[in-house]
Design a protein around this motif. Sequence first.
Motif, PDB file in Angstrom:
ATOM      1  N   THR A 173       0.839  -1.193   0.000  1.00  0.00           N
ATOM      2  CA  THR A 173       0.000   0.000   0.000  1.00  0.00           C
ATOM      3  C   THR A 173       0.877   1.248   0.000  1.00  0.00           C
ATOM      4  OG1 THR A 173      -0.197   0.082   2.411  1.00  0.00           O
ATOM      5  CG2 THR A 173      -1.861  -1.204   1.217  1.00  0.00           C
TER       6      THR A 173
ATOM      7  N   TYR B 148      -5.566   2.931  -2.957  1.00  0.00           N
ATOM      8  CA  TYR B 148      -4.473   3.121  -2.004  1.00  0.00           C
ATOM      9  C   TYR B 148      -3.332   2.112  -2.175  1.00  0.00           C
ATOM     10  CZ  TYR B 148      -7.434  -0.200   0.603  1.00  0.00           C
ATOM     11  OH  TYR B 148      -8.216  -1.263   0.967  1.00  0.00           O
TER      12      TYR B 148
ATOM     13  N   THR C  41      -2.265   4.122   6.356  1.00  0.00           N
ATOM     14  CA  THR C  41      -3.734   4.109   6.404  1.00  0.00           C
ATOM     15  C   THR C  41      -4.282   3.086   5.414  1.00  0.00           C
ATOM     16  OG1 THR C  41      -3.802   6.422   7.093  1.00  0.00           O
ATOM     17  CG2 THR C  41      -5.819   5.507   6.133  1.00  0.00           C
TER      18      THR C  41
ATOM     19  N   ARG D 267      -6.537  -0.289   6.172  1.00  0.00           N
ATOM     20  CA  ARG D 267      -7.765  -0.611   5.421  1.00  0.00           C
ATOM     21  C   ARG D 267      -7.692  -2.009   4.825  1.00  0.00           C
ATOM     22  NH1 ARG D 267      -8.527   4.971   2.068  1.00  0.00           N
ATOM     23  NH2 ARG D 267      -9.334   6.218   3.789  1.00  0.00           N
TER      24      ARG D 267
ATOM     25  N   LYS E 168      -9.998  -5.515   5.879  1.00  0.00           N
ATOM     26  CA  LYS E 168     -10.802  -6.265   4.905  1.00  0.00           C
ATOM     27  C   LYS E 168     -10.356  -7.722   4.783  1.00  0.00           C
ATOM     28  CE  LYS E 168     -13.415  -3.009   3.031  1.00  0.00           C
ATOM     29  NZ  LYS E 168     -14.843  -3.075   2.991  1.00  0.00           N
TER      30      LYS E 168
ATOM     31  N   SER F  12     -13.885  -5.141  -2.961  1.00  0.00           N
ATOM     32  CA  SER F  12     -12.714  -4.823  -2.130  1.00  0.00           C
ATOM     33  C   SER F  12     -11.484  -4.566  -2.997  1.00  0.00           C
ATOM     34  CB  SER F  12     -12.432  -5.957  -1.151  1.00  0.00           C
ATOM     35  OG  SER F  12     -13.455  -6.040  -0.195  1.00  0.00           O
TER      36      SER F  12
END
Length: 132
Positions: A27, A98, A31, A35, A39, A91
Motif C-alpha cells: 500500500t 491506495y 492508512t 484498510r 478487509k 474490495s
Amino acid sequence: MPDIPWSTPTPAAPGAEVYVMASRFETATLTGAVRFFLKAPGIIRQMRRAPGAHGVALRARVLHRTFLTLSAWEDRDALYRFARSEPHRSSSRAASAYMRESVFTYWTVPATELPLGWAEAERRLAEQEAGR
C-alpha cells in the motif's frame, strides 16, 4: 502482525494438479495498509467457502505496508470465479485507490505438495517482480 496460517477448505483429489496463486501487495500509506488489513479476514472467509479452493494463507506486515497471499485452487477458472465474486470484487476495486504495487504469480503443483510454504511463493514473486 501474525500470519493467517494455511487452511484447507476442500482437500484436493488424490493425484490432482492444483493451480496456485501467490500475490504481494504494497500500500502507498499506512492508512491504506490498515484498510487492507481490516478487509482481509472477510476475504479469507470468502476464500474458505469458495468452490474449488484447496488452500489459503495470508502474511500481513501492516507496519511495512506489505501483504502476501498464497492460495491453491482446483483450476484457473475456480480462482477467477472467486476473484469476480463479492466481496472480493468490490474490495479489490476499492483497494486500487491506495495500492502502491501489486505482484502476482501462478503455477501448478501436485496436490501432494499441499500445504504450500512461503519460501517458494516468495521466490516466485521475486522472480516475477525482477522480470517486469
